[in-house]
Design a protein around this motif. Sequence first.
Motif, PDB file in Angstrom:
ATOM      1  N   PRO A  13      44.056  49.426  24.717  1.00  0.00           N
ATOM      2  CA  PRO A  13      45.441  49.868  24.505  1.00  0.00           C
ATOM      3  C   PRO A  13      45.656  51.283  25.044  1.00  0.00           C
ATOM      4  N   ASN A  14      46.753  51.469  25.730  1.00  0.00           N
ATOM      5  CA  ASN A  14      47.172  52.809  26.178  1.00  0.00           C
ATOM      6  C   ASN A  14      46.193  53.465  27.137  1.00  0.00           C
ATOM      7  N   SER A  15      45.425  52.674  27.863  1.00  0.00           N
ATOM      8  CA  SER A  15      44.481  53.251  28.825  1.00  0.00           C
ATOM      9  C   SER A  15      44.355  52.348  30.035  1.00  0.00           C
ATOM     10  N   GLU A  16      44.487  52.929  31.216  1.00  0.00           N
ATOM     11  CA  GLU A  16      44.264  52.172  32.445  1.00  0.00           C
ATOM     12  C   GLU A  16      42.790  52.109  32.818  1.00  0.00           C
ATOM     13  N   LEU A  17      41.964  52.826  32.102  1.00  0.00           N
ATOM     14  CA  LEU A  17      40.523  52.781  32.345  1.00  0.00           C
ATOM     15  C   LEU A  17      39.865  51.988  31.221  1.00  0.00           C
ATOM     16  N   PRO A  18      39.269  50.839  31.538  1.00  0.00           N
ATOM     17  CA  PRO A  18      39.312  50.176  32.847  1.00  0.00           C
ATOM     18  C   PRO A  18      40.453  49.164  32.909  1.00  0.00           C
ATOM     19  N   LEU A  19      40.890  48.843  34.115  1.00  0.00           N
ATOM     20  CA  LEU A  19      41.800  47.724  34.285  1.00  0.00           C
ATOM     21  C   LEU A  19      41.001  46.426  34.209  1.00  0.00           C
ATOM     22  N   LEU A  46      41.571  54.716  42.621  1.00  0.00           N
ATOM     23  CA  LEU A  46      41.675  56.166  42.509  1.00  0.00           C
ATOM     24  C   LEU A  46      42.626  56.583  41.400  1.00  0.00           C
ATOM     25  N   GLN A  47      43.490  55.683  40.988  1.00  0.00           N
ATOM     26  CA  GLN A  47      44.389  55.974  39.873  1.00  0.00           C
ATOM     27  C   GLN A  47      43.720  55.677  38.538  1.00  0.00           C
ATOM     28  N   CYS A  48      43.128  54.486  38.421  1.00  0.00           N
ATOM     29  CA  CYS A  48      42.610  54.074  37.105  1.00  0.00           C
ATOM     30  C   CYS A  48      41.157  54.476  36.884  1.00  0.00           C
ATOM     31  N   GLY A  49      40.374  54.589  37.949  1.00  0.00           N
ATOM     32  CA  GLY A  49      38.976  55.010  37.820  1.00  0.00           C
ATOM     33  C   GLY A  49      37.981  53.885  37.690  1.00  0.00           C
ATOM     34  N   GLY A  50      38.427  52.675  37.281  1.00  0.00           N
ATOM     35  CA  GLY A  50      37.461  51.593  37.119  1.00  0.00           C
ATOM     36  C   GLY A  50      38.110  50.268  36.768  1.00  0.00           C
ATOM     37  N   PHE A  51      37.378  49.199  37.049  1.00  0.00           N
ATOM     38  CA  PHE A  51      37.825  47.828  36.783  1.00  0.00           C
ATOM     39  C   PHE A  51      36.738  47.058  36.048  1.00  0.00           C
ATOM     40  N   VAL A  52      37.160  46.076  35.268  1.00  0.00           N
ATOM     41  CA  VAL A  52      36.263  45.033  34.771  1.00  0.00           C
ATOM     42  C   VAL A  52      36.778  43.706  35.310  1.00  0.00           C
ATOM     43  N   PHE A  53      35.933  43.013  36.065  1.00  0.00           N
ATOM     44  CA  PHE A  53      36.251  41.687  36.585  1.00  0.00           C
ATOM     45  C   PHE A  53      35.621  40.666  35.642  1.00  0.00           C
ATOM     46  N   ARG A  54      36.466  39.866  34.999  1.00  0.00           N
ATOM     47  CA  ARG A  54      36.004  38.976  33.928  1.00  0.00           C
ATOM     48  C   ARG A  54      36.475  37.541  34.182  1.00  0.00           C
ATOM     49  N   ASP A  55      35.652  36.603  33.742  1.00  0.00           N
ATOM     50  CA  ASP A  55      35.946  35.158  33.819  1.00  0.00           C
ATOM     51  C   ASP A  55      35.816  34.602  35.228  1.00  0.00           C
ATOM     52  N   PHE A  56      35.280  35.396  36.151  1.00  0.00           N
ATOM     53  CA  PHE A  56      34.908  34.861  37.453  1.00  0.00           C
ATOM     54  C   PHE A  56      33.493  34.286  37.354  1.00  0.00           C
ATOM     55  N   ILE A  57      33.178  33.350  38.220  1.00  0.00           N
ATOM     56  CA  ILE A  57      31.832  32.796  38.235  1.00  0.00           C
ATOM     57  C   ILE A  57      30.937  33.667  39.113  1.00  0.00           C
ATOM     58  N   VAL A  58      29.926  34.247  38.518  1.00  0.00           N
ATOM     59  CA  VAL A  58      28.878  34.976  39.239  1.00  0.00           C
ATOM     60  C   VAL A  58      27.591  34.706  38.480  1.00  0.00           C
ATOM     61  N   GLU A  59      26.650  34.077  39.147  1.00  0.00           N
ATOM     62  CA  GLU A  59      25.513  33.501  38.440  1.00  0.00           C
ATOM     63  C   GLU A  59      24.173  34.157  38.752  1.00  0.00           C
ATOM     64  N   SER A  60      24.151  35.133  39.619  1.00  0.00           N
ATOM     65  CA  SER A  60      22.859  35.713  39.987  1.00  0.00           C
ATOM     66  C   SER A  60      23.035  37.129  40.505  1.00  0.00           C
ATOM     67  N   ALA A  61      21.921  37.863  40.510  1.00  0.00           N
ATOM     68  CA  ALA A  61      21.926  39.210  41.085  1.00  0.00           C
ATOM     69  C   ALA A  61      22.239  39.161  42.570  1.00  0.00           C
ATOM     70  N   THR A  62      21.877  38.069  43.224  1.00  0.00           N
ATOM     71  CA  THR A  62      22.156  37.928  44.655  1.00  0.00           C
ATOM     72  C   THR A  62      23.663  37.863  44.902  1.00  0.00           C
ATOM     73  N   GLU A  63      24.375  37.090  44.080  1.00  0.00           N
ATOM     74  CA  GLU A  63      25.830  37.025  44.210  1.00  0.00           C
ATOM     75  C   GLU A  63      26.462  38.378  43.907  1.00  0.00           C
ATOM     76  N   PHE A  64      25.961  39.036  42.871  1.00  0.00           N
ATOM     77  CA  PHE A  64      26.457  40.367  42.519  1.00  0.00           C
ATOM     78  C   PHE A  64      26.237  41.344  43.676  1.00  0.00           C
ATOM     79  N   LYS A  65      25.055  41.297  44.263  1.00  0.00           N
ATOM     80  CA  LYS A  65      24.744  42.177  45.390  1.00  0.00           C
ATOM     81  C   LYS A  65      25.711  41.945  46.541  1.00  0.00           C
ATOM     82  N   ALA A  66      25.969  40.690  46.865  1.00  0.00           N
ATOM     83  CA  ALA A  66      26.868  40.371  47.974  1.00  0.00           C
ATOM     84  C   ALA A  66      28.277  40.886  47.690  1.00  0.00           C
ATOM     85  N   PHE A  67      28.712  40.777  46.429  1.00  0.00           N
ATOM     86  CA  PHE A  67      30.038  41.270  46.064  1.00  0.00           C
ATOM     87  C   PHE A  67      30.116  42.782  46.232  1.00  0.00           C
ATOM     88  N   ALA A  68      29.139  43.501  45.695  1.00  0.00           N
ATOM     89  CA  ALA A  68      29.152  44.968  45.809  1.00  0.00           C
ATOM     90  C   ALA A  68      29.102  45.401  47.271  1.00  0.00           C
TER      91      ALA A  68
END
Length: 330
Positions: A13-19, A46-68
């Motif tokens: 509530p009342n915070s854009e960090l994180p979106l 640059l406005q909010c400072g950070g995001f949380v991406f939730r409810d997407f399918i990511v099943e391994s460190a390899t997928e995470f690495k490719a995303f980053a």
Amino acid sequence: MNTDTLRIENLMPNSELPLLVRPLSHGMRLADAAEQLRQLVDSRLLQCGGFVFRDFIVESATEFKAFAASFGHPLLSYEFGSTPRTKVEDGVYTSTEYPPHQSIPLHNEQAYTREWPMKIWFYSALVAQRGGETPIADSRAIYRRIDPRIRQRFSEKGLMYVRNFGNGLDVPWTQVFNSKDIVVVEQYCRTHGIVCEWKDDGELRTRQTCQAVAQHPVTQDWVWFNQAHLFHVSNLEPEVRETLLEILDHEDLPRNVYYGDGSEIEDVILDEIRGVLDELTISFSWQTGDVMMLDNMLAAHARSPFKGSRKVVVAMAEPYSQLHSQNSTL
């Protein structure tokens, strides 16, 4: 920017960090949303400072690495690190491997140096039975909240971090520098403005004078950007601090920090700084598969104690060097 398939809202509530960003439909892989998410990050990070991406399918460190890696910068290795980590894949590491009962205070990654990553990602592969959050805070808000007299003193003096590696008390220098070659270590230190000293027992001591505050190279916002409260001996549990000081001189402590001129930082000032950090902490529960992305200068992060198994892995990118910046505040 097409965000028709995404839901974007404040996580707190009342915070854009994180979106908080979620797919509108079930079963969307993080990789399939990467282009939309890159556009969103480009327009709002640059406005909010950070995001949380939730409810997407990511099943391994390899997928995470490719995303980053898809954000356009090679992922960084963990050089001159201050805590024990294990490499999961090239560019992907475990989060700090401290015992579960310990908390890790808020900090910006590698703010104890003059070079750091601008972007950092966290992937929650396994949520702890209890606790284990990764609290965050707005570094711009911290800067504004710190008493102006303290802020001025820290800014004018800078900070000197002193580290003594190995001897079973801290990470060995071979792990920190990813090399067993003394010549390689000395070259790294020369290049990065670090004073190194080989002690009689063959162990290494380093000193580096760094910023206490910094100016974001894009937004030009001033941020509180140091790890004085974390490196200082006062951060240790009282009994641990007492035991170490019984067997070691101050200069041989595994890590400590001073004002840039070598004078002692007052415990009471660090306590006041810790109070500000506590006031501005934003904490939320991880869900399995969550990915958090932060601008490392605009948002600090921490770790709460936990029970049960927990697995969070980390990637970093986009190196920035204050050694070559015109914004140095030393």
